[in-house]
Scaffold this active site. Structure first.
Site, PDB file in Angstrom:
ATOM      1  N   ASP A   8       0.812  -1.139  -0.060  1.00 28.89           N
ATOM      2  CA  ASP A   8      -0.015  -0.032  -0.140  1.00 28.89           C
ATOM      3  C   ASP A   8       0.667   1.382   0.120  1.00 28.89           C
ATOM      4  OD1 ASP A   8      -2.329   1.613   0.524  1.00 28.89           O
ATOM      5  OD2 ASP A   8      -1.529   1.794   2.693  1.00 28.89           O
ATOM      6  N   LEU A   9       0.375   2.369  -0.397  1.00 31.14           N
ATOM      7  CA  LEU A   9       1.277   3.483  -0.303  1.00 31.14           C
ATOM      8  C   LEU A   9       1.120   4.242   0.662  1.00 31.14           C
ATOM      9  CD1 LEU A   9       3.110   5.459  -2.071  1.00 31.14           C
ATOM     10  CD2 LEU A   9       1.185   6.534  -3.151  1.00 31.14           C
ATOM     11  N   ASP A  10       0.069   4.829   0.838  1.00 28.24           N
ATOM     12  CA  ASP A  10      -0.263   6.183   1.917  1.00 28.24           C
ATOM     13  C   ASP A  10      -0.232   5.475   3.424  1.00 28.24           C
ATOM     14  OD1 ASP A  10      -0.527   7.860   0.039  1.00 28.24           O
ATOM     15  OD2 ASP A  10      -2.660   7.983   0.045  1.00 28.24           O
ATOM     16  N   THR A  16       1.446  10.304   3.343  1.00 29.43           N
ATOM     17  CA  THR A  16       0.611  11.508   2.899  1.00 29.43           C
ATOM     18  C   THR A  16      -0.781  11.645   3.499  1.00 29.43           C
ATOM     19  OG1 THR A  16       0.019   9.348   1.599  1.00 29.43           O
ATOM     20  CG2 THR A  16       1.136  11.076   0.269  1.00 29.43           C
ATOM     21  N   LYS A  44      -8.345   6.836   6.009  1.00 29.08           N
ATOM     22  CA  LYS A  44      -7.103   6.107   5.466  1.00 29.08           C
ATOM     23  C   LYS A  44      -7.620   4.763   4.774  1.00 29.08           C
ATOM     24  CE  LYS A  44      -3.686   7.577   8.729  1.00 29.08           C
ATOM     25  NZ  LYS A  44      -2.891   7.436  10.089  1.00 29.08           N
ATOM     26  N   SER A 115      -2.358   0.994  -4.408  1.00 30.53           N
ATOM     27  CA  SER A 115      -3.002   1.793  -3.790  1.00 30.53           C
ATOM     28  C   SER A 115      -4.375   2.584  -4.228  1.00 30.53           C
ATOM     29  CB  SER A 115      -1.992   3.312  -4.104  1.00 30.53           C
ATOM     30  OG  SER A 115      -2.296   4.466  -3.525  1.00 30.53           O
ATOM     31  N   ALA A 116      -5.252   3.009  -3.358  1.00 31.36           N
ATOM     32  CA  ALA A 116      -6.427   3.604  -3.543  1.00 31.36           C
ATOM     33  C   ALA A 116      -6.110   4.898  -4.064  1.00 31.36           C
ATOM     34  CB  ALA A 116      -7.196   3.385  -2.038  1.00 31.36           C
ATOM     35  N   LYS A 146     -10.954  -1.178  -1.868  1.00 31.41           N
ATOM     36  CA  LYS A 146     -10.669  -2.056  -0.639  1.00 31.41           C
ATOM     37  C   LYS A 146     -11.778  -1.882   0.394  1.00 31.41           C
ATOM     38  CE  LYS A 146      -5.584  -0.674  -1.091  1.00 31.41           C
ATOM     39  NZ  LYS A 146      -4.678   0.000  -0.513  1.00 31.41           N
ATOM     40  N   GLU A 170      -0.027  -3.401   4.748  1.00 28.19           N
ATOM     41  CA  GLU A 170      -1.210  -2.390   4.789  1.00 28.19           C
ATOM     42  C   GLU A 170      -1.098  -1.666   6.147  1.00 28.19           C
ATOM     43  OE1 GLU A 170      -3.721  -0.647   3.758  1.00 28.19           O
ATOM     44  OE2 GLU A 170      -4.001  -1.145   1.617  1.00 28.19           O
ATOM     45  N   ASP A 171      -1.616  -0.318   6.022  1.00 29.38           N
ATOM     46  CA  ASP A 171      -1.895   0.264   7.565  1.00 29.38           C
ATOM     47  C   ASP A 171      -3.463   0.408   7.646  1.00 29.38           C
ATOM     48  OD1 ASP A 171      -2.134   2.078   5.398  1.00 29.38           O
ATOM     49  OD2 ASP A 171      -2.181   3.834   6.730  1.00 29.38           O
TER      50      ASP A 171
END
Ligand code: B16
Ligand code: MG
Length: 219
Positions: A8-10, A16, A44, A115-116, A146, A170-171
């Site tokens: 995942d990115l953020d 971010t 998030k 990433s979303a 997601k 993932e966070d």
């Protein structure tokens, strides 16, 4: 056998969330809605339009705007967000992440991004890590967000690996659910209670070392 790690990115590669917070907060204030950091936690991993809906619901304004007006509000937030991420640099990588990407490459393990965020590509470029990714799947390329597994499954397909040979990182709770639904090994970064569905949980990205995740995967 471990073939790929899909990130995942953020909240995993970079934070971010702070920039999303600043941009949404400004829009919410303009609409007369009070918006705090605790509420931001609920956004998030949630898509742009769904985030706007949740903010309008918070202010009791769910039915106040037409679809076109909502699109304009989401667009306005995104323009502000784009200004903020334009200033990002490789210093904005979360602790340990560059080392992990380097080690995965060295070990010939494929690397994907799920990433979303429709701004994922820009952020990856700003962070200077484009070269590490064998595939980047963002919200623009999938139908379902997601916790639906589509984004992780698409990444595995593009990497030509079986989902059961992938680790997803993932966070967000919805993100961990998406990884599990994709039949991948789920690593959660953050709160143990919130991410309890994950197969392995670390408190911060500093604990996300190559050795630790490989050991967890084969345990
Ligand atoms: P955008 P991730 C998600 O990214 C963020 O966590 C979420 O807060 C944001 O609303 C969403 O991307 C959409 O972002 O407006 O840039 O398309 O965590 O899935 O990498
Ligand atoms: Mg995230």
């Amino acid at each position: 056998q471990l073939n790929a790690v899909i990130f995942d990115l953020d909240g995993v590669i970079t934070d971010t969330a702070e920039y999303h917070f600043i941009a949404w907060k400004q829009l919410a204030e303009q609409l007369g809605i009070t918006f705090d950091r605790a509420f931001n936690e609920q956004l998030k991993g949630v898509s742009r339009m769904e985030s706007l809906e949740r903010i309008l619901a918070l202010g009791g304004q769910t039915d106040r705007y037409t679809m076109a007006e909502k699109e304009a509000l989401a667009h306005q937030k995104n323009e502000h967000y784009k200004q903020l991420i334009a200033r990002m640099t490789p210093d904005d990588l979360l602790p340990g992440m560059l080392d992990l990407l380097r080690e995965l490459k060295r070990q010939n393990i494929k690397i994907g991004l799920a990433s979303a965020s429709k701004n994922a590509f820009t952020v990856i470029e700003r962070l200077g890590i484009r070269e590490y990714f064998d595939t980047i799947v963002d919200a623009a390329k999938v139908q379902n967000s997601k916790p639906h597994p589509e984004i992780f499954l698409t990444a595995a397909e593009q990497l030509r690996v079986d989902p059961s040979t992938c680790i997803g990182v993932e966070d967000a709770q919805a993100g961990v659910a998406a990884i599990k639904a994709a039949n991948m090994f789920a690593i959660g970064v953050g709160d143990k209670e919130a991410l309890k569905e994950a197969d392995y949980i670390v408190e911060t990205t500093a604990d996300l070392t190559y050795d630790a995740i490989v050991r967890a995967f084969y345990r």
